[in-house]
Design an enzyme around this catalytic site. Structure first.
Site, PDB file in Angstrom:
ATOM      1  N   SER A  80       0.974  -1.327   0.012  1.00 18.86           N
ATOM      2  CA  SER A  80       0.083   0.083   0.003  1.00 18.86           C
ATOM      3  C   SER A  80       0.613   1.397  -0.231  1.00 18.86           C
ATOM      4  O   SER A  80       1.885   1.205   0.884  1.00 18.86           O
ATOM      5  CB  SER A  80      -0.879   0.187   1.218  1.00 18.86           C
ATOM      6  OG  SER A  80      -1.147   1.455   1.543  1.00 18.86           O
TER       7      SER A  80
ATOM      8  N   HIS B  29      -1.016  -1.467  -4.359  1.00 16.22           N
ATOM      9  CA  HIS B  29      -2.362  -1.165  -3.697  1.00 16.22           C
ATOM     10  C   HIS B  29      -2.533   0.341  -3.574  1.00 16.22           C
ATOM     11  O   HIS B  29      -1.786   0.921  -2.791  1.00 16.22           O
ATOM     12  CB  HIS B  29      -2.361  -1.935  -2.442  1.00 16.22           C
ATOM     13  CG  HIS B  29      -3.760  -1.744  -1.706  1.00 16.22           C
ATOM     14  ND1 HIS B  29      -4.698  -2.652  -1.794  1.00 16.22           N
ATOM     15  CD2 HIS B  29      -3.881  -1.143  -0.649  1.00 16.22           C
ATOM     16  CE1 HIS B  29      -5.674  -2.578  -0.891  1.00 16.22           C
ATOM     17  NE2 HIS B  29      -5.378  -1.589  -0.268  1.00 16.22           N
TER      18      HIS B  29
ATOM     19  N   ASP C 111      -4.861   3.309  -2.028  1.00 14.43           N
ATOM     20  CA  ASP C 111      -5.943   3.254  -1.151  1.00 14.43           C
ATOM     21  C   ASP C 111      -6.543   4.871  -1.444  1.00 14.43           C
ATOM     22  O   ASP C 111      -6.073   5.829  -1.411  1.00 14.43           O
ATOM     23  CB  ASP C 111      -5.456   3.613   0.219  1.00 14.43           C
ATOM     24  CG  ASP C 111      -5.255   2.307   0.751  1.00 14.43           C
ATOM     25  OD1 ASP C 111      -5.894   1.311   0.631  1.00 14.43           O
ATOM     26  OD2 ASP C 111      -3.847   1.941   1.191  1.00 14.43           O
TER      27      ASP C 111
ATOM     28  N   MET D 139      -9.514   7.249  -0.396  1.00 11.45           N
ATOM     29  CA  MET D 139     -10.502   7.908   0.794  1.00 11.45           C
ATOM     30  C   MET D 139     -10.963   9.345   0.609  1.00 11.45           C
ATOM     31  O   MET D 139     -10.287   9.960   0.104  1.00 11.45           O
ATOM     32  CB  MET D 139      -9.464   7.830   2.122  1.00 11.45           C
ATOM     33  CG  MET D 139      -8.818   6.455   2.275  1.00 11.45           C
ATOM     34  SD  MET D 139      -7.821   6.835   3.905  1.00 11.45           S
ATOM     35  CE  MET D 139      -7.222   5.281   4.006  1.00 11.45           C
TER      36      MET D 139
ATOM     37  N   HIS E  70      -8.417   0.410  -4.053  1.00 13.08           N
ATOM     38  CA  HIS E  70      -9.110   0.074  -2.582  1.00 13.08           C
ATOM     39  C   HIS E  70     -10.039   1.344  -2.448  1.00 13.08           C
ATOM     40  O   HIS E  70      -9.315   2.224  -1.911  1.00 13.08           O
ATOM     41  CB  HIS E  70      -8.222  -0.273  -1.549  1.00 13.08           C
ATOM     42  CG  HIS E  70      -8.863  -0.489  -0.204  1.00 13.08           C
ATOM     43  ND1 HIS E  70      -8.600  -0.818   1.253  1.00 13.08           N
ATOM     44  CD2 HIS E  70     -10.292  -0.778   0.097  1.00 13.08           C
ATOM     45  CE1 HIS E  70      -9.270  -0.850   1.904  1.00 13.08           C
ATOM     46  NE2 HIS E  70     -10.636  -0.917   1.499  1.00 13.08           N
TER      47      HIS E  70
ATOM     48  N   MET F  79     -12.297   3.689  -0.376  1.00 15.75           N
ATOM     49  CA  MET F  79     -12.928   3.577   0.859  1.00 15.75           C
ATOM     50  C   MET F  79     -13.650   5.002   0.766  1.00 15.75           C
ATOM     51  O   MET F  79     -13.608   6.044   1.325  1.00 15.75           O
ATOM     52  CB  MET F  79     -11.732   3.735   2.131  1.00 15.75           C
ATOM     53  CG  MET F  79     -11.245   2.198   2.473  1.00 15.75           C
ATOM     54  SD  MET F  79      -9.854   2.380   3.233  1.00 15.75           S
ATOM     55  CE  MET F  79      -8.657   2.770   1.732  1.00 15.75           C
TER      56      MET F  79
ATOM     57  N   MET G 123     -10.873  -6.643   5.823  1.00 12.39           N
ATOM     58  CA  MET G 123     -10.079  -5.470   6.622  1.00 12.39           C
ATOM     59  C   MET G 123      -9.509  -5.908   7.789  1.00 12.39           C
ATOM     60  O   MET G 123     -10.508  -6.572   8.491  1.00 12.39           O
ATOM     61  CB  MET G 123     -10.837  -4.263   6.615  1.00 12.39           C
ATOM     62  CG  MET G 123     -11.193  -3.529   5.613  1.00 12.39           C
ATOM     63  SD  MET G 123      -9.716  -2.910   4.473  1.00 12.39           S
ATOM     64  CE  MET G 123      -8.675  -2.216   5.736  1.00 12.39           C
TER      65      MET G 123
ATOM     66  N   ASP H 187      -5.829  -6.686   4.568  1.00 11.29           N
ATOM     67  CA  ASP H 187      -5.316  -5.233   4.464  1.00 11.29           C
ATOM     68  C   ASP H 187      -5.503  -4.811   5.896  1.00 11.29           C
ATOM     69  O   ASP H 187      -6.527  -4.566   6.534  1.00 11.29           O
ATOM     70  CB  ASP H 187      -6.191  -4.577   3.511  1.00 11.29           C
ATOM     71  CG  ASP H 187      -5.787  -3.123   3.271  1.00 11.29           C
ATOM     72  OD1 ASP H 187      -4.614  -2.628   3.904  1.00 11.29           O
ATOM     73  OD2 ASP H 187      -6.599  -2.438   2.706  1.00 11.29           O
TER      74      ASP H 187
ATOM     75  N   GLY I 163       1.710  -1.992   4.303  1.00 12.62           N
ATOM     76  CA  GLY I 163       1.714  -0.801   3.922  1.00 12.62           C
ATOM     77  C   GLY I 163       3.185  -0.382   4.680  1.00 12.62           C
ATOM     78  O   GLY I 163       4.370  -0.301   4.293  1.00 12.62           O
ATOM     79  N   SER I 164       2.837   0.028   6.184  1.00 17.11           N
ATOM     80  CA  SER I 164       3.874   0.455   6.823  1.00 17.11           C
ATOM     81  C   SER I 164       5.143  -0.511   6.919  1.00 17.11           C
ATOM     82  O   SER I 164       6.278  -0.319   7.026  1.00 17.11           O
ATOM     83  CB  SER I 164       3.457   0.752   8.223  1.00 17.11           C
ATOM     84  OG  SER I 164       2.806   0.012   8.878  1.00 17.11           O
TER      85      SER I 164
HETATM   86  C1  DX5 Z   1      -5.885   1.098   5.776  1.00 20.00           C
HETATM   87  C2  DX5 Z   1      -5.573   0.941   4.166  1.00 20.00           C
HETATM   88  C3  DX5 Z   1      -4.415   0.310   4.331  1.00 20.00           C
HETATM   89  C4  DX5 Z   1      -3.166   0.577   4.997  1.00 20.00           C
HETATM   90  C5  DX5 Z   1      -2.316  -0.517   5.570  1.00 20.00           C
HETATM   91  O1  DX5 Z   1      -7.274   1.705   5.904  1.00 20.00           O
HETATM   92  O2  DX5 Z   1      -6.597   0.310   3.577  1.00 20.00           O
HETATM   93  O3  DX5 Z   1      -4.127  -0.110   2.769  1.00 20.00           O
HETATM   94  O4  DX5 Z   1      -2.335   1.425   4.052  1.00 20.00           O
HETATM   95  O5  DX5 Z   1      -1.310  -0.024   6.191  1.00 20.00           O
HETATM   96  P1  DX5 Z   1      -0.692  -1.037   7.135  1.00 20.00           P
HETATM   97  O6  DX5 Z   1       0.097  -2.214   6.520  1.00 20.00           O
HETATM   98  O7  DX5 Z   1       0.365  -0.291   7.630  1.00 20.00           O
HETATM   99  O8  DX5 Z   1      -1.378  -1.372   8.278  1.00 20.00           O
HETATM  100 ZN    ZN Z   2      -6.342  -0.523   1.732  1.00 20.50          ZN
END
Ligand code: DX5
Ligand code: ZN
Length: 225
Positions: free
Chosen positions: A8, A31, A33, A35, A65, A67, A136, A174, A196-197
């Site tokens: 991500s 990926h 995201d 939002m 993705h 949201m 999720m 995710d 992600g992180s």
């Molecule tokens: C959160 C996102 C994720 C996020 C995951 O709502 O949909 O894709 O970036 O990040 P980590 O892997 O750090 O939980």
């Molecule tokens: Zn995501």
């Protein structure tokens, strides 16, 4: 089924996305995201940026993705950009089957996302309408949250429903995926991992992508990791 790692970019440098994407050549997909500040209490990027990512990285698998509210209206517009997969939340959709069919008719993979509190059971009868179920494993909205172990039962049940359907539906998770949590997710039946992180916080993000995939493959093969 081969395990896939979809980093991500939410926690990458959002003002230098082209460079960030080039740092992870081993990733199976990017990926993305999206939002809207309504469906989740955060705002990230939208359609114009996704259009540019598609143009700048024509050979990468882009896994969007959403949201956002009103995905039945927006999801096809993302598919229109030529991305490979569009995921939308069942909680925000009035017509998930119709939207999935529309995405597929446009040559785009259809992914159905579920918040942690949303049960998979109502989806069981029409799971084959989707190419992917996105479970999720944190409340959506932010990177860097702690993996919710309570989701493992839902993941296992999703795997059962997919096997029963006979369809080739990917199971993606995710949130909070790292070397510390990936084994139990493989055991529960996940084959697509958003990270992600753990990827962008690593000194060498591409090496982390390969390490996570190797760990998942080893675990799936029944070996110790
Ligand atoms: C959160 C996102 C994720 C996020 C995951 O709502 O949909 O894709 O970036 O990040 P980590 O892997 O750090 O939980
Ligand atoms: Zn995501």
């Amino acid at each position: 089924m081969a395990n896939r790692i979809h980093p991500s970019i939410l926690n990458a440098n959002l003002a230098a996305l082209d460079d960030e994407i080039r740092r992870i050549p081993s990733a199976d997909a990017i990926h993305v995201d999206v939002m809207d500040g309504h469906f989740v209490p955060n705002l990230s990027i939208g359609l114009p940026v996704v259009e540019c990512l598609r143009k700048n990285h024509p050979d990468r698998f882009l896994d969007v993705h959403l949201m956002i509210e009103n995905p039945d209206l927006w999801a096809p517009q993302y598919a229109e950009t030529g991305v490979d997969s569009v995921g939308f939340h069942i909680e925000a959709s009035q017509a998930p089957i119709r939207t999935a069919r529309q995405l597929r008719s446009m040559g785009c993979r259809a992914s159905l996302a579920l918040r942690p509190q949303t049960p998979i059971e109502p989806v069981a009868d029409f799971i084959a309408e989707f190419d992917q179920i996105l479970i999720m494993t944190v409340d959506p909205g932010f990177g860097g949250q702690k993996f919710l172990d309570a989701m493992l039962g839902k993941i296992r049940r999703t795997r059962e429903f997919v096997e029963r359907s006979g369809a080739d539906v990917w199971i993606q998770i995710d949130g909070g995926v790292s070397a510390a949590t990936i084994d139990r997710c493989v055991d529960a039946g996940v084959n697509v991992f958003v990270a992600g992180s753990s990827v962008f916080g690593a000194d060498d993000p591409d090496a982390m992508v390969r390490a996570l995939r190797e760990q998942a493959d080893r675990r799936a093969a029944g070996g110790l990791s």
